[in-house]
Design an enzyme around this catalytic site. Structure first.
Site, short mmCIF file in Angstrom:
data_model
loop_
_atom_site.label_atom_id
_atom_site.label_comp_id
_atom_site.label_asym_id
_atom_site.label_seq_id
_atom_site.Cartn_x
_atom_site.Cartn_y
_atom_site.Cartn_z
N GLY A 226 0.81 -1.19 0.00
CA GLY A 226 0.00 0.00 0.00
C GLY A 226 0.85 1.24 0.00
N SER A 227 0.37 2.27 -0.69
CA SER A 227 1.08 3.53 -0.79
C SER A 227 0.19 4.65 -0.27
CB SER A 227 1.49 3.81 -2.24
OG SER A 227 2.14 5.06 -2.35
#
Length: 475
Positions: free
Chosen positions: A103-104
């Site tokens: 995830g970013s």
């Protein structure tokens, strides 16, 4: 007439030539992406095969704003509900079905919340809890995290994002996750992207960071860089949000799985993966330049990954992306029922839209199914993989019980001798020596395969002999 036929033949040849050129271009880009992007020489060409097992990957896009993760949060709530229904377990969580999560930005916050380990070894939060966390930040910060960061001094009137992450995650580190987690950021000190990874944290304490620091680093804005340190203080990063450097972490997650032989030894090619990538939709509050940069990076990664999957892209890879919210009309049914949250309505509206797919050199196009239908189809694939693994574990357990281990000695068999027969009081019981020497035809003891020894009947003792007196002599 002949001229018309000639033109038609030339047009047909030109069409065939364009198709051949298109196939050649497709093969070239597939080879380049599989060889250099993902670090392996395997190409997913040919028809899809049925592997022995597939590694399930979850990738979540995100920017520096909490509102960038609302589409992903709503999608994960819907997906988790579908998995619970198919598995028949109300306590099922997303980490029970996914092997790795990336995830970013806001997507990194979702990954950390969903895959953090609780006190009993189970996931700490459900998808509904993670979405509620984002909604609270949207209400309090207008879509952001309230600038200030974790380690920066707290300004007057601004609640620090680190305080919210600290309350949610406490002292948990990258090692305290139920599955491997990957979260990117950009390090201003080295001027290069940095990837927080549980695999690196397990190898060295210098790469183990607290999850609250990881969330603050991947969500940091460009004007408010956050300085985070590893648990042992050996590594220090001056981080800017991961959305600026790696808004779509799908390619990084695939590369990590295919090159991590310790945790994923069976993953040899992209055909051995089952990947779901969730975009940010069309979040409000972005500038035009920032929106173009974020969408351009995300679409390029989507195109590259889709090309690498080749013929299996329709079964092994799905992309959830929205084009914006509906205007007017009744708000759709949101997560678990009607709600007054307008942000959730917008996210749910994007789920009900037809899916958007990126085509190489051709821009975007609408798919034939909606994002919600894609989620349901992917939930079916995840449930099949989960059921297959459970069946395999049961079969292995039965085999271990049925087949004895050669290194374990066989159990000893204890033979209990029979109780000796009682003789009448008038009969004297002979001693062991008398029994052994009475007759050579009777064995002295029972053989190895006998469980009871039958003693020979005792003989009566011979009568005593009388001494004869010598005759008396008369003188």
């Amino acid at each position: 007439m002949e001229a018309a036929e000639d033109l038609a033949a030339r047009a047909e040849e030109g069409t065939k030539g364009d198709d051949a050129a298109g196939r050649l271009t497709y093969e070239i880009f597939s080879l380049l992406e599989a060889k250099f992007l993902f670090g392996r020489g395997d190409v997913a060409g040919g028809p899809p095969r049925a592997p022995a097992g597939r590694v399930c990957v979850l990738s979540i896009d995100g920017g520096a704003r909490a509102s960038d993760g609302l589409l992903a949060g709503a999608a994960l709530v819907r997906l988790e509900a579908a998995l619970r229904r198919r598995a028949g377990s109300p306590a099922a969580r997303l980490p029970d079905f996914f092997d790795v999560a990336a995830g970013s930005g806001a997507g990194g916050v979702l990954a950390a919340l969903l895959f953090a380990r609780g006190p009993r070894g189970r996931p700490l939060y459900a998808a509904e809890d993670a979405l509620a966390f984002l909604l609270r930040r949207v209400r309090r910060g207008g879509g952001g995290w309230r600038a200030g960061g974790l380690l920066a001094p707290r300004r007057r009137g601004c609640g620090g994002a680190g305080s919210a992450f600290g309350r949610a995650l406490g002292e948990l580190t990258l090692r305290d996750t139920v599955r491997p987690v990957l979260v990117p950021c950009y390090d201003l000190a080295t001027r290069a992207p940095f990837l927080f990874s549980r695999a690196d944290a397990a190898e060295s304490p210098a790469h183990d960071f607290r999850l609250r620091d990881v969330c603050a680093a991947t969500c940091a804005g460009g004007a408010a860089a956050v300085e985070v340190r590893s648990v042992d203080g050996g590594t220090r990063i001056r981080a800017v949000g991961g959305g600026a450097a790696l808004g779509n972490p799908t390619a990084a997650a695939i590369t990590h799985v295919l090159n991590n032989r310790r945790e994923f030894p069976a993953a040899a090619a992209v055909g051995d993966l089952l990947v779901m990538s969730i975009g940010t939709g069309e979040a409000a509050g972005r500038g035009e330049v920032a929106r173009i940069a974020a969408e351009g990076v995300s679409d390029m990664v989507d195109e590259a990954v889709a090309m690498a999957f080749g013929h299996s892209r329709t079964t092994n890879y799905i992309r959830i992306q929205g084009t914006g919210s509906r205007r007017g009309g009744r708000a759709p049914r949101a997560c678990g029922g009607e709600t007054g949250e307008q942000a959730v309505w917008k996210a749910e509206a994007m789920l009900l839209q037809r899916s958007v797919e990126s085509v190489l050199f051709q821009g975007r196009e609408l798919a034939g199914e909606t994002n919600a239908e894609k989620l349901e189809r992917f939930a079916r694939e995840l449930a099949k993989e989960h059921a297959r693994r459970r069946q395999q574990q049961q079969e292995e357990a039965v085999d271990e019980q049925a087949i004895p281990d050669d290194d374990v000695p066989p159990p000893a068999v204890v033979v209990t001798p029979a109780a000796p027969k009682q003789t009448p009081p008038t009969t004297t019981t002979p001693s062991r020596k008398a029994i052994a020497g009475s007759s050579p035809s009777v064995p002295a003891a029972s053989t190895a395969g006998s469980t009871e020894a039958t003693p020979a009947p005792p003989k009566a003792p011979p009568p005593p002999r009388r001494r004869r007196r010598a005759p008396a002599t008369h003188r």
